[in-house]
Design an enzyme around this catalytic site. Sequence first.
Site, PDB file in Angstrom:
ATOM      1  N   CYS A 165       5.498  46.278   0.245  1.00 29.87           N
ATOM      2  CA  CYS A 165       5.667  47.526  -0.491  1.00 29.87           C
ATOM      3  C   CYS A 165       4.263  48.069  -0.704  1.00 29.87           C
ATOM      4  O   CYS A 165       3.419  47.393  -1.284  1.00 29.87           O
ATOM      5  CB  CYS A 165       6.350  47.277  -1.834  1.00 29.87           C
ATOM      6  SG  CYS A 165       6.347  48.739  -2.909  1.00 29.87           S
ATOM      7  N   CYS A 216      10.992  49.284  -6.750  1.00 29.92           N
ATOM      8  CA  CYS A 216      10.626  50.694  -6.936  1.00 29.92           C
ATOM      9  C   CYS A 216      11.283  51.640  -5.949  1.00 29.92           C
ATOM     10  O   CYS A 216      11.157  52.859  -6.084  1.00 29.92           O
ATOM     11  CB  CYS A 216       9.108  50.854  -6.852  1.00 29.92           C
ATOM     12  SG  CYS A 216       8.434  50.578  -5.197  1.00 29.92           S
ATOM     13  N   CYS A 233      11.877  48.729  -1.193  1.00 30.35           N
ATOM     14  CA  CYS A 233      11.452  47.773  -2.226  1.00 30.35           C
ATOM     15  C   CYS A 233      12.523  47.665  -3.306  1.00 30.35           C
ATOM     16  O   CYS A 233      12.955  48.688  -3.849  1.00 30.35           O
ATOM     17  CB  CYS A 233      10.130  48.223  -2.834  1.00 30.35           C
ATOM     18  SG  CYS A 233       9.589  47.197  -4.229  1.00 30.35           S
ATOM     19  N   GLU A 265       0.841  -1.201   0.000  1.00 30.26           N
ATOM     20  CA  GLU A 265       0.000   0.000   0.000  1.00 30.26           C
ATOM     21  C   GLU A 265       0.871   1.244   0.000  1.00 30.26           C
ATOM     22  O   GLU A 265       1.984   1.235   0.540  1.00 30.26           O
ATOM     23  CB  GLU A 265      -0.911   0.013   1.230  1.00 30.26           C
ATOM     24  CG  GLU A 265      -1.824  -1.182   1.327  1.00 30.26           C
ATOM     25  CD  GLU A 265      -2.516  -1.277   2.682  1.00 30.26           C
ATOM     26  OE1 GLU A 265      -3.493  -2.020   2.768  1.00 30.26           O
ATOM     27  OE2 GLU A 265      -2.077  -0.629   3.652  1.00 30.26           O
ATOM     28  N   LYS A 313      10.775   3.281   3.411  1.00 35.13           N
ATOM     29  CA  LYS A 313      10.800   4.735   3.311  1.00 35.13           C
ATOM     30  C   LYS A 313      11.599   5.150   2.083  1.00 35.13           C
ATOM     31  O   LYS A 313      12.739   4.701   1.890  1.00 35.13           O
ATOM     32  CB  LYS A 313      11.434   5.354   4.574  1.00 35.13           C
ATOM     33  CG  LYS A 313      10.701   5.040   5.869  1.00 35.13           C
ATOM     34  CD  LYS A 313       9.315   5.641   5.900  1.00 35.13           C
ATOM     35  CE  LYS A 313       9.346   7.134   6.029  1.00 35.13           C
ATOM     36  NZ  LYS A 313       9.754   7.610   7.358  1.00 35.13           N
ATOM     37  N   LYS A 370       2.205   4.633   1.310  1.00 35.06           N
ATOM     38  CA  LYS A 370       2.313   5.198   2.663  1.00 35.06           C
ATOM     39  C   LYS A 370       1.994   6.697   2.581  1.00 35.06           C
ATOM     40  O   LYS A 370       2.839   7.499   2.202  1.00 35.06           O
ATOM     41  CB  LYS A 370       3.711   4.968   3.241  1.00 35.06           C
ATOM     42  CG  LYS A 370       3.853   5.382   4.695  1.00 35.06           C
ATOM     43  CD  LYS A 370       5.220   4.998   5.236  1.00 35.06           C
ATOM     44  CE  LYS A 370       5.366   5.392   6.698  1.00 35.06           C
ATOM     45  NZ  LYS A 370       5.266   6.849   6.889  1.00 35.06           N
ATOM     46  N   CYS A 413       4.282  50.277  -7.920  1.00 34.42           N
ATOM     47  CA  CYS A 413       5.443  49.389  -7.951  1.00 34.42           C
ATOM     48  C   CYS A 413       5.348  48.458  -9.172  1.00 34.42           C
ATOM     49  O   CYS A 413       4.348  47.756  -9.349  1.00 34.42           O
ATOM     50  CB  CYS A 413       5.494  48.559  -6.675  1.00 34.42           C
ATOM     51  SG  CYS A 413       6.811  47.322  -6.667  1.00 34.42           S
ATOM     52  N   ASP A 422       1.436  10.459   3.443  1.00 34.28           N
ATOM     53  CA  ASP A 422       2.113  11.373   4.359  1.00 34.28           C
ATOM     54  C   ASP A 422       1.075  12.295   4.986  1.00 34.28           C
ATOM     55  O   ASP A 422       0.822  13.401   4.518  1.00 34.28           O
ATOM     56  CB  ASP A 422       3.167  12.185   3.592  1.00 34.28           C
ATOM     57  CG  ASP A 422       4.184  12.818   4.530  1.00 34.28           C
ATOM     58  OD1 ASP A 422       4.168  12.493   5.727  1.00 34.28           O
ATOM     59  OD2 ASP A 422       4.983  13.639   4.052  1.00 34.28           O
ATOM     60  N   TYR A 456      -7.188   1.955   5.894  1.00 37.26           N
ATOM     61  CA  TYR A 456      -6.282   0.867   5.516  1.00 37.26           C
ATOM     62  C   TYR A 456      -6.296  -0.326   6.465  1.00 37.26           C
ATOM     63  O   TYR A 456      -5.513  -1.264   6.277  1.00 37.26           O
ATOM     64  CB  TYR A 456      -4.851   1.379   5.389  1.00 37.26           C
ATOM     65  CG  TYR A 456      -4.303   2.076   6.624  1.00 37.26           C
ATOM     66  CD1 TYR A 456      -4.069   1.386   7.812  1.00 37.26           C
ATOM     67  CD2 TYR A 456      -4.009   3.427   6.589  1.00 37.26           C
ATOM     68  CE1 TYR A 456      -3.558   2.017   8.934  1.00 37.26           C
ATOM     69  CE2 TYR A 456      -3.496   4.077   7.710  1.00 37.26           C
ATOM     70  CZ  TYR A 456      -3.276   3.371   8.879  1.00 37.26           C
ATOM     71  OH  TYR A 456      -2.772   4.010   9.983  1.00 37.26           O
TER      72      TYR A 456
END
Length: 669
Positions: free
Chosen positions: A424, A409, A406, A114, A312, A116, A429, A118, A223
């Site tokens: 900003c 600009c 920024c 199956e 894994k 796995k 900008c 996460d 499962y």
Amino acid sequence: MDRQRAQDTIEKLRRQLEEHNYRYYVMDDPAISDTEYDQLMQRLIALEEEHPDLVTPDSPSQRVGGEPLPFFEKVEHAIPMLSLGNAFSFEQLKEFDQRIRKTTERESIDYVCELKIDGLAVSIRYEEGFMVRGATRGDGRVGENITSNLKTIRSLPLRLKEPVTLEVRGEAFLPKKEFERINRVKEERGEVPFANPRNAAAGSLRQLDPKLAAERALDAFLYGVGEIKGKEVPTTHTASLEMLTRLGLKVNPDRVTVKGIDDVMDYVDYWREHRLDLGYEIDGIVIKVDDLALREELGSTAKSPRWAIAYKFPAEEGVTVLRDIVINVGRTGAVTPTAVLDPVSLAGTTVRRASLHNEDFIREKGIRLGDHVIVRKAGDIIPEVVGVLEDQRTGKERTYEMPSECPECGSELVRLEGEVALRCINPQCPAQTREGIIHFVSRGAMNIEGLGEKVVSQLFKEELVRGPADLYDLREEDLLPLERMGKKSVENLVAAIEASKKNSVERLLFGLGIRFVGSKGAQVLARHFGDIHAIMGAEREALEAVDEIGPKMAESIVAYFENPEVKATIQRLEASGVNMTYRGPVASSKAEDSPFTGKTVVLTGTLESMSRKDAGTRVEELGGRVTNSVSSNTDFLVAGEKAGSKLKKAQEMGVKVVGEEEFLSMLGE
């Protein structure tokens, strides 16, 4: 409707909704449209409001969650949820298989493989078929009661297809697209994004307000069975999963039952290469002995079963050197630092840049220029720096300071109250404008096909576009010199720009990128006010008086349209022929004394004088509401020629039926 009839109708609606949930979220085979589903749900809610004593915990209407909880209660699992031992190589898988064959004196073992997932391991208890409790794994013996949050996951049935008592185990997770959506919203709000889908799923389920969990499209795969009563216990794991499917539970379809460890390794190899094709994250493969009697013989250690192991996948992390940090400015002005890295291979791609989220993240992690850093890439998610290897510092590393201006600009960067991100706030900008154009032309906004990010960037580079209004001044001769823009592509693009002028104004409102105004808010505004000039002239109080428009959105709208540059842009767009009015149905001044005011109407059959769509528009203009199905809330049904099942149902339910001639008279024609 008397109580007994209401109870029967409510029960029927619940069965229908659960069946449609099952077909949509489990089988991926919807039988009705979202609109029809919503109508069924609204009918159920209306009946339950009329008869609150008939509301039960298993009703689909209860999935939105209740009031926030003061704390999570502890739950003891009927059978412990043991963790799995891990394998990181095929050699370790072979050793696992050898131990089992030696212990059982068998030449070959049947295994179930199956994916796995996460996510967050959960245990759900059903009694006589009804969901009564859901819990986290916790320490394996005692978890936390998260029943209200788990009920918000639509793929988990509140009632099984059979009256079975069982405790079932599974994994709750957040699909990739939903994870990306949540993080986009968090970043726009100046909040720290979730690090990965697993943390997002756990954070959604392990918080005390179920309504927050309901806002996120969590999913789950089941499962295994912890305990079962009232049904014959299967003899194999494969049969157990088939039983769960028959009961209406969602089981991952990408599982296989194989004979011997060689086939197991083939399965691992396949998913190691194809894991990125999935719509959710996996971090390995779970391998289990299929024969349940054999499992009993093998037993368990104090922590792990001897009959299962988790392979894994190699960690999708790498170590590289952070050479620089560059600043990106989004369309809302939020400033995001990005790490420039020595190239590192992750998940089959070469990574040169990774997210650093915000200034606080850099400070908390102690990140310096020249550091050796750990970079993670999970699936198709943007790579991120997750840690620093301080023991590899040479003394030449340099502390990084976020800029005060920024980079695009030169305007001062500010941190607004309650936000994490620097911003900003200069509306001129160029970076914000460029990102804003990309949003303006997107599918959910003005939907100008052919104007993707690369084309927009070229238009900016060539100084052909500096704002939304400039798009409508573009000509074929402007576009032909651009890279990868042939004559046919240019013709199509010009045609798409021209076609966008006809959009209803809610698309324009959303495309303008007004802070806190999403596509739904734009539609509400457009329908209520009718045109953009009325919205521009509305005071804050008038905006707040509109359903679904809160104080923050109202304040943002007023501030946005007070800007002289915005007003000039609207004038230019209107002069170019861009539609400024709502082209959907809107109530007219005649609605106050109309026979349709406040009425729910169903249209069926063929009308000679107009199409059903036009008829529906006329009804809504006169203050009515048009739905697709006959219910106890229907005030009358308009029946044209060849009216079918809806007419029959209306007659059975005693709903008033009007013909086309009477309908036209009601319209005033």
